[in-house]
Design an enzyme around this catalytic site. Structure first.
Site, PDB file in Angstrom:
ATOM      1  N   SER A 285       0.835  -1.194   0.000  1.00  0.00           N
ATOM      2  CA  SER A 285       0.000   0.000   0.000  1.00  0.00           C
ATOM      3  C   SER A 285       0.878   1.256   0.000  1.00  0.00           C
ATOM      4  O   SER A 285       1.779   1.360  -0.837  1.00  0.00           O
ATOM      5  CB  SER A 285      -0.948  -0.087   1.192  1.00  0.00           C
ATOM      6  OG  SER A 285      -2.019   0.787   1.043  1.00  0.00           O
TER       7      SER A 285
ATOM      8  N   ASP B 237     -10.358  -3.657  -5.251  1.00  0.00           N
ATOM      9  CA  ASP B 237      -9.946  -2.658  -4.266  1.00  0.00           C
ATOM     10  C   ASP B 237     -10.959  -1.511  -4.201  1.00  0.00           C
ATOM     11  O   ASP B 237     -11.176  -0.812  -5.191  1.00  0.00           O
ATOM     12  CB  ASP B 237      -8.568  -2.114  -4.656  1.00  0.00           C
ATOM     13  CG  ASP B 237      -7.873  -1.405  -3.506  1.00  0.00           C
ATOM     14  OD1 ASP B 237      -8.579  -0.833  -2.648  1.00  0.00           O
ATOM     15  OD2 ASP B 237      -6.636  -1.422  -3.473  1.00  0.00           O
TER      16      ASP B 237
ATOM     17  N   HIS C 241      -8.549  -4.470  -1.156  1.00  0.00           N
ATOM     18  CA  HIS C 241      -7.246  -3.919  -0.825  1.00  0.00           C
ATOM     19  C   HIS C 241      -6.484  -4.767   0.196  1.00  0.00           C
ATOM     20  O   HIS C 241      -7.003  -5.041   1.278  1.00  0.00           O
ATOM     21  CB  HIS C 241      -7.444  -2.500  -0.270  1.00  0.00           C
ATOM     22  CG  HIS C 241      -6.163  -1.746  -0.090  1.00  0.00           C
ATOM     23  ND1 HIS C 241      -5.312  -1.459  -1.134  1.00  0.00           N
ATOM     24  CD2 HIS C 241      -5.581  -1.220   1.010  1.00  0.00           C
ATOM     25  CE1 HIS C 241      -4.269  -0.785  -0.691  1.00  0.00           C
ATOM     26  NE2 HIS C 241      -4.410  -0.631   0.617  1.00  0.00           N
TER      27      HIS C 241
END
Ligand SMILES: *[C@@H]1O[C@H](CO)[C@@H](O)[C@H](O)[C@H]1NC(C)=O
Length: 308
Positions: free
Chosen positions: A103, A222, A292
């Site tokens: 991330s 996501d 995600h």
């Protein structure tokens, strides 16, 4: 006889060198910390894929809770500087290393490559990263107060100087409806993407292009990263931008379209060396099924191929 023995020893040493996997550096994502259970377990799993590998997990603070907090609060430019000092002090990394950024850790590692890269990164893998920023702040879990407070603060005055100095997510928030304010106030994402012509830095492009491979992983479902294609250097544009009207890929919010990497000025004019890397065949686009950071075992084939 002695000569033969020396040669045999040398060959054995060469063999050993060839078998020692290249070290790996991890930078965790938002809400996580360097020594969380999940990160320790991930490091262990990597060690079972590449026996003997040296793995370092980047921290901003050695204390687990403080490190988690540093994912929300702080100055990214200072954090990346601190990380460059941390990495250059680790003898195992002297000869270079591969790196995985989860991330936001992904764009932070890219900043390390562009600005420092000493010791150098060989392959950089980023999972669900926000390379071209986010146009909305991720939702928080209902009881995640650290997240909720940071989110409210970011939404309040994202381009104010306090937010830009102290709230991590504000420093990669890029609102396509308010680009002038973004250009004027942001000193992290505008910098690593070399978006401001007057301060464009050629070293960033040379350093990024010096990577062996840049592996960009997107999470197909996501909903945390908006737009999720930021992981692949896509970004949103307001539809009123006439010249881009023909480039419609798919619709996001009403009035917004997604412009893929190859159609970004950043790519076309090669501000950061991304086009050079891509035309050399060294940008790898990969997908993980799911929301995600629902990484499952999606990392394993990538780690086998691009690490160690
Ligand atoms: C460009 O970036 C390099 C690497 O971070 C830095 O040493 C240099 O001072 C920068 N150049 C300018 C003009 O800011």
């Amino acid at each position: 006889m002695a000569v033969i023995r020396t040669v045999a020893i040398l060959l054995a040493l060469l063999d050993l060198a060839a078998c020692t996997p290249r070290p790996l550096v991890l930078w965790h994502g938002l809400g996580d910390s360097a020594t969380s259970k999940g990160m320790l377990q991930f490091a262990d799993e990597i060690k079972s894929v590449h026996p003997g590998i040296f793995v370092h997990s980047i921290y901003i603070d050695e204390d687990l809770d403080q490190d988690r907090r540093a994912g929300f609060y702080g100055n990214v430019n200072e954090q990346v500087q601190l990380v460059s000092e941390q990495l250059s002090a680790i003898t195992e990394l002297e000869g270079g290393f591969d790196a995985i950024g989860f991330s936001q850790g992904g764009q932070f590692l890219r900043a390390y490559v562009e600005r420092f890269n000493s010791p150098p990164i060989h392959n950089l893998m980023t999972f669900g990263s926000q390379h071209t920023g986010i146009s909305d702040i991720p939702a928080c879990g209902p009881r995640d107060f650290l997240c909720l407070i940071a989110r409210r603060a970011v939404k309040g005055a994202v381009y104010g100087s306090w937010a830009q100095e102290n709230l991590i997510q504000a420093q990669y928030f890029r609102d396509p409806a308010n680009l002038d304010a973004y250009y004027a106030s942001n000193s992290f994402l505008t910098s690593i993407n070399n978006e401001i012509a007057e301060v464009r830095n050629g070293t960033y492009a040379r350093n990024l292009a010096s990577l062996n491979k840049l592996v960009l992983v997107i999470f197909t479902k996501d909903k945390t990263v908006v737009p999720k294609e930021s992981a692949w250097f896509g970004s949103e544009v307001i539809v009123d931008d006439e010249p881009l009207r023909d480039n419609v890929q798919h619709i996001l919010l009403p009035g917004r379209i997604l412009v893929p990497m190859e159609q970004q000025p950043l790519y076309q004019e090669d501000w950061i060396g991304l086009r050079e890397l891509d035309e050399r065949g060294d940008v790898v686009f990969a997908e993980c099924e799911g929301e995600h950071m629902q990484i499952g075992d999606c990392w394993e084939a990538l780690v086998r191929e691009f690490a160690g």
